[in-house]
Design an enzyme around this catalytic site. Structure first.
Site, PDB file in Angstrom:
ATOM      1  N   GLY A  13      31.002  45.998  36.933  1.00 18.68           N
ATOM      2  CA  GLY A  13      31.883  44.979  36.543  1.00 18.68           C
ATOM      3  C   GLY A  13      31.497  44.350  34.909  1.00 18.68           C
ATOM      4  O   GLY A  13      32.022  43.315  34.744  1.00 18.68           O
ATOM      5  N   SER A  19      31.286  38.955  30.182  1.00 19.33           N
ATOM      6  CA  SER A  19      31.317  39.182  31.540  1.00 19.33           C
ATOM      7  C   SER A  19      29.810  38.756  32.193  1.00 19.33           C
ATOM      8  O   SER A  19      28.958  38.602  31.483  1.00 19.33           O
ATOM      9  CB  SER A  19      31.305  40.830  31.800  1.00 19.33           C
ATOM     10  OG  SER A  19      32.328  41.286  31.458  1.00 19.33           O
ATOM     11  N   GLN A  40      35.560  50.419  33.796  1.00 23.75           N
ATOM     12  CA  GLN A  40      36.683  51.038  34.284  1.00 23.75           C
ATOM     13  C   GLN A  40      37.745  51.483  33.220  1.00 23.75           C
ATOM     14  O   GLN A  40      38.205  50.490  32.775  1.00 23.75           O
ATOM     15  CB  GLN A  40      37.325  49.746  35.097  1.00 23.75           C
ATOM     16  CG  GLN A  40      37.930  50.138  36.187  1.00 23.75           C
ATOM     17  CD  GLN A  40      39.425  49.443  36.646  1.00 23.75           C
ATOM     18  OE1 GLN A  40      40.340  49.767  36.983  1.00 23.75           O
ATOM     19  NE2 GLN A  40      39.435  48.253  36.210  1.00 23.75           N
ATOM     20  N   VAL A  65      37.030  50.862  41.621  1.00 24.73           N
ATOM     21  CA  VAL A  65      36.303  50.659  43.040  1.00 24.73           C
ATOM     22  C   VAL A  65      37.435  51.071  44.109  1.00 24.73           C
ATOM     23  O   VAL A  65      37.232  50.909  45.123  1.00 24.73           O
ATOM     24  CB  VAL A  65      35.647  49.212  43.057  1.00 24.73           C
ATOM     25  CG1 VAL A  65      34.654  49.070  42.338  1.00 24.73           C
ATOM     26  CG2 VAL A  65      36.981  48.160  43.010  1.00 24.73           C
ATOM     27  N   TYR A 157      44.130  29.046  41.921  1.00 21.15           N
ATOM     28  CA  TYR A 157      43.482  30.058  42.310  1.00 21.15           C
ATOM     29  C   TYR A 157      43.937  31.060  43.570  1.00 21.15           C
ATOM     30  O   TYR A 157      43.744  32.121  43.597  1.00 21.15           O
ATOM     31  CB  TYR A 157      42.113  29.822  42.803  1.00 21.15           C
ATOM     32  CG  TYR A 157      40.768  30.450  42.658  1.00 21.15           C
ATOM     33  CD1 TYR A 157      40.311  30.964  41.292  1.00 21.15           C
ATOM     34  CD2 TYR A 157      39.975  30.647  43.754  1.00 21.15           C
ATOM     35  CE1 TYR A 157      39.427  31.983  41.323  1.00 21.15           C
ATOM     36  CE2 TYR A 157      38.955  31.891  43.690  1.00 21.15           C
ATOM     37  CZ  TYR A 157      38.504  32.404  42.416  1.00 21.15           C
ATOM     38  OH  TYR A 157      37.524  33.155  42.209  1.00 21.15           O
ATOM     39  N   LYS A 164      37.999  35.568  48.132  1.00 22.33           N
ATOM     40  CA  LYS A 164      36.826  35.263  47.846  1.00 22.33           C
ATOM     41  C   LYS A 164      36.419  34.796  49.325  1.00 22.33           C
ATOM     42  O   LYS A 164      34.998  35.133  49.721  1.00 22.33           O
ATOM     43  CB  LYS A 164      36.559  34.111  46.977  1.00 22.33           C
ATOM     44  CG  LYS A 164      36.758  34.656  45.260  1.00 22.33           C
ATOM     45  CD  LYS A 164      35.785  35.846  44.991  1.00 22.33           C
ATOM     46  CE  LYS A 164      35.842  35.903  43.402  1.00 22.33           C
ATOM     47  NZ  LYS A 164      35.161  37.136  43.187  1.00 22.33           N
ATOM     48  N   THR A 195      35.824  33.834  30.927  1.00 20.94           N
ATOM     49  CA  THR A 195      35.780  35.481  30.745  1.00 20.94           C
ATOM     50  C   THR A 195      37.145  35.943  30.546  1.00 20.94           C
ATOM     51  O   THR A 195      38.110  35.310  30.741  1.00 20.94           O
ATOM     52  CB  THR A 195      35.076  36.142  31.884  1.00 20.94           C
ATOM     53  OG1 THR A 195      35.830  35.729  33.085  1.00 20.94           O
ATOM     54  CG2 THR A 195      33.660  35.500  32.068  1.00 20.94           C
ATOM     55  N   LEU A 196      37.313  37.350  30.591  1.00 27.58           N
ATOM     56  CA  LEU A 196      38.348  38.055  30.421  1.00 27.58           C
ATOM     57  C   LEU A 196      39.306  37.776  31.848  1.00 27.58           C
ATOM     58  O   LEU A 196      40.548  37.484  31.766  1.00 27.58           O
ATOM     59  CB  LEU A 196      38.276  39.682  30.563  1.00 27.58           C
ATOM     60  CG  LEU A 196      39.236  40.645  29.874  1.00 27.58           C
ATOM     61  CD1 LEU A 196      39.465  40.243  28.476  1.00 27.58           C
ATOM     62  CD2 LEU A 196      38.797  41.946  30.119  1.00 27.58           C
ATOM     63  N   SER A 197      38.622  37.660  33.087  1.00 24.93           N
ATOM     64  CA  SER A 197      39.279  37.482  34.394  1.00 24.93           C
ATOM     65  C   SER A 197      39.659  35.916  34.390  1.00 24.93           C
ATOM     66  O   SER A 197      40.751  35.888  34.900  1.00 24.93           O
ATOM     67  CB  SER A 197      38.185  37.787  35.643  1.00 24.93           C
ATOM     68  OG  SER A 197      38.024  39.228  35.276  1.00 24.93           O
TER      69      SER A 197
END
Ligand code: NAP
Length: 257
Positions: A13, A19, A40, A65, A157, A164, A195-197
């Site tokens: 990840g 990250s 990835q 994944v 979200y 989650k 972060t990027l996400s």
């Protein structure tokens, strides 16, 4: 610290230096562990290789994944290199940007399934592949990353909260399946980190601001904080802890009004 000396860890990840997985890899390295990283796609390989150099980590190769061949190849390479592993960090999640805003109700069947596959099922797939390599070392420890949106309805979200919730349930079921092999499985519920996400979540800035203002510690979470907890959970310090979701969120989850 040295608490992870002689331990071998796969960290999945790392996208860039922001990250959470990278913060964990750095803390694991500082604690004495040997690290293996995956990436990835070609774009991320360019970012991950220089980071790996900083902590003398081995770059195993590409790991999407959702790709069973790449999962098998990753763990095959780890077996060839180390014979087994002690630690696995799963820090992977995905939702379409369009689903991280407005109404949850609008999520498509396809996007819902994809978010669940990448964000929750992937832990099961990686744990299954890790099991024999951890058994070879007499046991192991797995840590994944989750968020409060699993148990509370957090605006925007949306589908990621549902994924989650599934991820946290996977942690409990996996801990039962793997416990007799001395393999522990835990989740860290981290506070907001840029972060990027997280940049894909509409209103992320407001979420982070709210935590800094209203959490018991009255400040934002530092990325080193979930990373240090990850090292503790992955190491023998947490030998009696499994199936848990541990909050590292400057206490925000306990606040009512
Ligand atoms: P990040 O740096 O963007 O890391 C997310 C990682 O997931 C990226 O490396 C991403 O790669 C990877 N990923 C997505 N789809 C994948 C796939 N099919 N196969 C393999 N890897 C894939 O963001 P992060 O915030 O550190 O996220 C790490 C974990 O922490 C996630 O589970 C996230 O939900 C969780 N978390 C984050 C926060 C926060 O505020 N940042 C809070 C609580 C929990 P690509 O970039 O190529 O997609």
């Amino acid at each position: 610290m040295g608490i992870a000396k002689g331990q071998r860890a796969l960290v999945v990840g790392v996208a860039n230096e922001k990250s959470l997985a990278w913060a964990i890899a750095q803390q694991l390295h500082a604690a004495g562990a040997e690290i293996a990283l995956t990436y990835q796609g070609e774009l991320l390989e360019k970012r991950v290789r220089p980071l790996a150099g900083q902590i003398e980590a081995t770059v195993i190769g590409e790991l999407d994944v959702t790709n069973d061949e790449q999962i098998a190849a990753t763990f095959g390479a780890l077996k060839a290199q180390w014979g087994g592993i002690d630690m696995l960090v799963h820090a992977v999640a995905f939702a379409e940007r369009e689903d991280l805003r407005d109404r949850f109700l609008n999520v498509s069947r396809r996007n819902f399934a994809r978010s669940m596959e990448i964000s929750a099922y992937s832990l099961v797939a990686l744990a299954r592949a890790a099991e024999p390599l951890m058994e070879a070392r007499g046991g192991g420890s797995i840590v994944t990353l989750t968020y409060l949106g699993a148990v509370r309805a957090i605006p925007n979200y949306n589908v990621m909260g549902v994924a989650k919730a599934a991820l946290e349930a996977c942690v409990r079921y996996l801990s039962i399946d793997l416990g007799s092999k001395n393999i522990r499985v835990n989740a860290i519920s981290a506070g907001p980190a840029r972060t990027l996400s997280s940049s894909a979540i509409s209103g992320f800035h407001t979420m982070a601001h709210e935590v800094a203002q209203r959490s018991p510690l009255r400040r934002a979470m530092e990325v080193e904080e979930p990373a240090k907890m990850a090292v503790a959970l992955l190491s023998n310090l947490a030998s009696g802890v499994t199936g848990q979701t541990v909050y590292v969120d400057v206490g925000y989850n306990i606040v009512g009004l």
